[in-house]
Design an enzyme around this catalytic site. Sequence first.
Site, PDB file in Angstrom:
ATOM      1  N   SER A  53       0.984  -1.216  -0.010  1.00 45.10           N
ATOM      2  CA  SER A  53       0.109  -0.068  -0.172  1.00 45.10           C
ATOM      3  C   SER A  53       0.972   1.141  -0.325  1.00 45.10           C
ATOM      4  O   SER A  53       2.298   1.428   0.139  1.00 45.10           O
ATOM      5  CB  SER A  53      -0.800  -0.229   1.006  1.00 45.10           C
ATOM      6  OG  SER A  53      -1.887   1.207   0.982  1.00 45.10           O
ATOM      7  N   TYR A  93      -2.106  -1.304   9.833  1.00 40.72           N
ATOM      8  CA  TYR A  93      -2.147  -1.788   9.034  1.00 40.72           C
ATOM      9  C   TYR A  93      -1.071  -1.048   7.912  1.00 40.72           C
ATOM     10  O   TYR A  93      -0.344  -1.603   7.480  1.00 40.72           O
ATOM     11  CB  TYR A  93      -3.197  -1.278   8.065  1.00 40.72           C
ATOM     12  CG  TYR A  93      -3.836  -1.160   6.130  1.00 40.72           C
ATOM     13  CD1 TYR A  93      -3.451  -2.366   6.154  1.00 40.72           C
ATOM     14  CD2 TYR A  93      -3.618  -0.546   5.534  1.00 40.72           C
ATOM     15  CE1 TYR A  93      -3.907  -2.937   4.927  1.00 40.72           C
ATOM     16  CE2 TYR A  93      -3.476  -0.583   4.295  1.00 40.72           C
ATOM     17  CZ  TYR A  93      -3.962  -1.806   3.912  1.00 40.72           C
ATOM     18  OH  TYR A  93      -4.245  -2.095   2.574  1.00 40.72           O
TER      19      TYR A  93
END
Length: 284
Positions: free
Chosen positions: A143, A156
Site C-alpha cells: 500500500s 495496517y
Amino acid sequence: MTSQSEHQLFTVITGASSGLGKALAYECGEKGMNLVLIALPHDNLLRVAGELQKQFDIRVYAFELDLTIQNDFDYLIQSLDDIEVNWLINNVGKGGTISFTDVSENYLTEIINLNVRTTCLLTYQLLPKLLRHKNAFILNISSLLSQYPTAFKTIYPASKSFIHSFSLGLRHELRNSGVSVSVAELGPMLTNSDVCRRLREKQKRAARMAILQTEIVAKIVIDQTRRKRGLIIPGAVNKLYWLCMKLIPYRIGIPYLSNIYYREKNIKEMPVPKYHVEATEMIV
C-alpha cells in the site's frame, strides 16, 4: 500463446474471489496462465474458478480455506506438493479504520497473521518450487500507506511497511537466481459498491483523483512484474503521492492523514468483510 512446458506451470493467487484478487486472476487467465486460487469458504471462489476455466481454457484449482488457520495452511502446502509453481501473488489482506483502544486482541492478531505471517510463510514454503525455474515471479501487494504511519490505521500501514521491506530485501537476496520479486504499492480502488460510495462521496477530491479500477491495476502490476520491476506504483497520481510521502515530514503528514481517517472512522459503514483487498483501505 503458452508452450507445452508452460502449460504445466501454475500461478498461485491468494484472496482471489473478489476485488483485486479476482481481477488479477482474470488478467493471468487471459494470458493463458494456469491458476491456483485461494479464498475463504463460501466466498464465490468456485464460481470464479469455473468461469476462468471456461473462458480461457486453462487449468484452475480452487482452495476454499482460511490461511490464518494452521491446519488449513498446512493442507494447502501439502496439496501443492505435486504442482509446479512459477508465480506467487500474495494479494490477500485485511485492514480497517478504528481507534487502537477500541479493537479486540483477535482483530489485531487477524491483521498481523494475514498481512504479515501468511505472506511471509507462503513465500517461504513455495520458494523452493520457484527457484527450480529460470523465470519465476513473486508479486506482493502492499500500500502507499506503507510509507507513512497514521492514527486510526496503526496496524495496517505497519503491516504493509513489512511487506515493502520484506519484498525489496528478498528481491536483492534472490538477484542471482531466476526468481524476480516485485512489490506493488497501491492506492484506492473501486472494488465493491460500498467502497465506491465511500471513496466518491466521503473522501476529498485529492483522494478521488487517485482512484483506479481493479482491472486497470491488475493489468499494470502483472505487466510490470513480468518486466521484473521491483517497485510498482500504478497511476500517475499515486506516483505523485508516493513522492510526497517521501518528502513531507512526519510532523506534517501524520496529522493530515490522521484527520482524514478520523472523519472516516466516525462514518457509519456496512460491516467490513473478514478478508478484502487491502487497497480498499488506502485512501490518501
